[in-house]
Motif scaffolding. Structure first.
Motif, PDB file in Angstrom:
ATOM      1  N   SER A  98       0.814  -1.215   0.000  1.00 20.98           N
ATOM      2  CA  SER A  98       0.000   0.000   0.000  1.00 20.98           C
ATOM      3  C   SER A  98       0.852   1.271   0.000  1.00 20.98           C
ATOM      4  N   ALA A  99       0.590   2.148  -0.973  1.00 19.65           N
ATOM      5  CA  ALA A  99       1.332   3.409  -1.074  1.00 19.65           C
ATOM      6  C   ALA A  99       1.030   4.315   0.112  1.00 19.65           C
ATOM      7  N   ALA A 100      -0.240   4.403   0.506  1.00 24.51           N
ATOM      8  CA  ALA A 100      -0.612   5.276   1.623  1.00 24.51           C
ATOM      9  C   ALA A 100       0.059   4.823   2.915  1.00 24.51           C
ATOM     10  N   HIS A 101       0.207   3.519   3.086  1.00 17.91           N
ATOM     11  CA  HIS A 101       0.834   3.026   4.316  1.00 17.91           C
ATOM     12  C   HIS A 101       2.325   3.355   4.365  1.00 17.91           C
ATOM     13  N   VAL A 102       2.997   3.303   3.219  1.00 14.59           N
ATOM     14  CA  VAL A 102       4.424   3.637   3.251  1.00 14.59           C
ATOM     15  C   VAL A 102       4.598   5.120   3.525  1.00 14.59           C
ATOM     16  N   LEU A 103       3.682   5.957   3.038  1.00 14.02           N
ATOM     17  CA  LEU A 103       3.750   7.385   3.354  1.00 14.02           C
ATOM     18  C   LEU A 103       3.512   7.611   4.840  1.00 14.02           C
TER      19      LEU A 103
ATOM     20  N   LYS B  83      13.172   2.907   4.246  1.00 18.90           N
ATOM     21  CA  LYS B  83      11.835   2.318   4.302  1.00 18.90           C
ATOM     22  C   LYS B  83      11.135   2.448   2.944  1.00 18.90           C
ATOM     23  N   PHE B  84      11.313   3.610   2.306  1.00 23.25           N
ATOM     24  CA  PHE B  84      10.688   3.829   0.998  1.00 23.25           C
ATOM     25  C   PHE B  84      11.298   2.904  -0.056  1.00 23.25           C
ATOM     26  N   ASP B  85      12.616   2.697  -0.006  1.00 20.93           N
ATOM     27  CA  ASP B  85      13.290   1.859  -1.004  1.00 20.93           C
ATOM     28  C   ASP B  85      12.769   0.427  -0.983  1.00 20.93           C
ATOM     29  N   LYS B  86      12.427  -0.065   0.199  1.00 23.06           N
ATOM     30  CA  LYS B  86      11.871  -1.409   0.297  1.00 23.06           C
ATOM     31  C   LYS B  86      10.536  -1.482  -0.442  1.00 23.06           C
ATOM     32  N   TYR B  87       9.725  -0.431  -0.278  1.00 22.05           N
ATOM     33  CA  TYR B  87       8.452  -0.359  -1.006  1.00 22.05           C
ATOM     34  C   TYR B  87       8.695  -0.244  -2.508  1.00 22.05           C
TER      35      TYR B  87
END
Length: 662
Positions: free
Chosen positions: A302-307, A464-468
């Motif tokens: 989920s994009a919103a969750h990574v934000l 954290k973002f790179d993992k997503y």
């Protein structure tokens, strides 16, 4: 007896019979009339005439509302046995308020058959249908089941329809389960008749008692090219559940709905979800049907969750400073004297902002961003406030203000992007790529900060973002390529900023990925043409003879056909000019219109664009906490809880866009 029509003059008089709820008593000279409030017929209203002829008229009156007068008369005789009464005024309030009386709640025989239909002159009352209507209302609006036991509800219903027998809580639960079974059958048939594939989002919910729930929602684009979603399961997890059990629960739900062979992608709400869970689900599904494109687009986060996750990192890094700012705002807002003194200081230091200081709600990070943003505008006033107000002890040093300014800038960008996601009425997968790329580019810049504290914070956020990004970048890119306004050009534009000198290799990976996926759809299309697919589906059949030595023939046929200089849907689509960008563009309408031109690519677009790139509901977009179930629902048994939540979603989707006349 009937009285000729004459002009009447009202004379109020206290009336004792409930029949007078339906008549106006007026006097003309020495003659009394009784005028029916439903049909305006005049009858004798003399006290010597009694009320039998009035009651008989009511039983024949075609314009009378659904009201059983005989029951009312019986109720009056039994009024001493009733414990609750409600005053009502019937008809025109202004004309008859002097004739107001108190009808009593009616008690009916308990041995009346539940399925009995009471037929009156003015219509029918269906006991069973009314009970199901009550259950449907409770489901649709999320009312608590015990509401049927409330005295106020019983009073309201009895005065509205005395014939209705209010059923106890347990019976209402039974009716709700019946509705769930019926609606589930309808959803099952609809889901399995779809030509396209199903995408599934997996979201964790919690209760105030720390119980965990698994919510599975199907996302798809229907035959009319409308984006749809339906909650399929709401499973209560055992406190001792493990990752193995979680994957088994998901697989079981897929099997129960018979959609394991139609699954295109699985979206998890947390980037930290164990990869082994996805691998186990992949292995189970691929036993009956190979995943398209080797499952490169199967595992989505989920994009919103990574934000939300990187926002938590930023807020945690600035936690002590935020606490100081929160205390500073509270101090200024604590009294009119403090507010007035602060305003005077603001004017003295040259601050002319019209915005007022706001206090945040700590569980909503957009409100924290707003608090920091407004506090920064009054930085000069806060810096000298302690000199004028010794009771103020939460002043910040210059470095802390600089940190606040930097992080507030980060938060403002993330607020804008989250609003773009949650505010979109048709959140197809194509809307996420440019926004996520913007975050990626900004994170790269934030990591270049000369300040150690800020650089360390940004690096943690980027990790954290790179993992997503490693899991979802291909799916995001493929989706935006299927937007005719962007195609490959937007990927080339953003990748050149993200990857620099290595961008060409990354762009080729995306190009190869979408070509490989298109080839898989082309093979499926070939099998459909040869009649080896499931009826009404673009999916290859699972009933192929395992001894078939020509398993690779379909792929060979497709590859050799491509060598005959036949332009594929994908090539034709990419070679044509981009569609002009405008704010009124509807990507699903575009593909609906262009399906005849791109028959194979449109099948792929339907599945890709229907992939949920975010699992957060709009109302929870800025919530620091996860989705929390209310106490009313969490107290139910698991089967009833699942039935109510799923059916509520189905009924709401059914009513969406429809005009309901009450």
């Amino acid at each position: 007896m009937e009285i000729p029509n004459e002009t009447a003059i009202k004379k109020p008089k206290r009336l004792t019979s409930v029949v007078w709820n339906h008549f106006e008593r007026v006097r003309k000279a020495d003659i009394c009339y009784a005028i029916c409030v439903h049909c305006n017929k005049r009858l004798s209203g003399s006290s010597n005439s009694g009320t039998t002829h009035l009651r008989n008229h009511l039983m024949r009156c075609l314009k009378r509302s659904n009201f059983d007068v005989s029951q009312l008369l019986a109720a009056k005789r039994r009024k001493k046995d009733n414990t609750v009464s409600l005053a009502t005024i019937n008809g025109d309030e202004a004309q008859r308020q002097d004739a107001y009386i108190k009808p009593t709640i009616v008690k009916f025989d308990q041995d009346q058959k539940k399925d009995e239909i009471v037929t009156l002159a003015s219509g029918k009352f269906d006991q069973d249908r009314s009970r199901f209507d009550l259950a449907r209302m409770i489901i649709l609006h999320g009312y608590p089941l015990p509401m049927v036991d409330d005295v106020g509800f019983k009073v309201f219903v009895k005065n509205l329809q005395p014939l209705f027998e209010v059923v106890p809580n347990n019976d209402v639960e039974h009716f709700c389960m019946e509705i769930y079974k019926k609606e589930r059958g309808k959803v099952y048939e609809m889901i399995n008749s779809l030509h396209g594939r199903i995408n599934l989002s997996v979201e964790m919910w919690y209760s105030p008692e720390d119980v965990e729930y698994l919510c599975l929602t199907a996302h798809y684009i229907d035959e009319e090219w409308k984006l749809q979603k339906k909650i399929m399961n709401f499973v209560t997890l055992d406190s001792s559940h493990t990752d193995d059990l979680l994957s088994e629960v998901i697989i079981k739900c897929l099997m129960d709905w018979d959609i394991d062979s139609k699954l295109f992608a699985l979206t998890f709400d947390d980037c930290s979800t164990d990869d082994d869970i996805v691998l186990r689900i992949k292995d189970q599904i691929s036993q009956s049907r190979p995943l398209l494109g080797h499952g490169q687009l199967f595992d989505i986060r989920s994009a919103a969750h990574v934000l939300n996750s990187i926002v938590k990192d930023a807020l945690e890094a600035l936690r002590e400073v935020i606490q100081k700012i929160r205390a500073s705002v509270k101090h200024v807002r604590s009294s009119q004297v403090a507010q007035r003194k602060f305003n005077e200081i603001s004017q003295q230091v040259g601050i002319n902002s019209e915005r007022r200081l706001v206090l945040d709600c700590p569980v909503r990070w957009d409100s924290t961003c707003l608090m920091l943003e407004t506090a920064l505008e009054y930085r000069g006033a806060f810096s000298v406030l302690q000199e004028h107000d010794p009771s103020y002890t939460s002043d910040l040093i210059d470095t802390e203000w600089e940190w606040t300014s930097f992080i507030t800038g980060c938060l403002k960008l993330l607020v804008e992007i989250t609003n773009a996601f949650s505010g979109n009425k048709c959140p197809t997968a194509s809307i996420y790529f440019p926004e996520i790329c913007d975050v990626h580019i900004q994170l790269i810049e934030w990591c270049k900060s000369p300040e150690d504290f800020l650089r360390s914070m940004a690096s943690k956020m980027k990790d954290k973002f790179d993992k997503y990004w490693s899991k979802c970048s291909l799916a995001l890119a493929v989706a935006v390529i299927l937007d005719p306004r962007f195609k490959m050009k937007l990927v080339e534009y953003n990748y050149s900023q993200i990857y620099g000198s290595t961008s060409l290799d990354k762009i080729k990976e995306v190009s190869d990925g979408i070509k490989e996926l298109f080839e898989a759809y082309s093979i499926c299309s070939t099998m459909v043409d040869q009649g080896s697919a499931l009826p009404g589906s673009s999916l290859p059949s699972t009933t192929i003879d395992p001894r078939d030595r020509l398993k690779g023939f379909d792929k060979f046929l497709y590859e050799t056909s491509q060598s005959q200089n036949v332009t594929s849907d994908l090539e034709k689509y990419l070679q044509e000019p981009n569609f002009p960008r405008n704010c009124d563009f509807n990507i699903l309408n575009w593909w609906k219109v262009h399906t005849p031109r791109y028959p194979i690519l449109s099948m792929m677009a339907r599945d890709v664009l229907g992939t949920p790139m975010s699992t957060v509901a709009p109302e929870s977009a800025f919530s620091i906490d996860g989705r929390v179930l209310d106490k009313c629902r969490s107290s139910l048994n698991p089967d009833t809880r699942e039935a109510l939540i799923c059916t509520q979603d189905w009924l709401q989707m059914e009513l969406k866009g429809k005009s309901i006349l009450l």
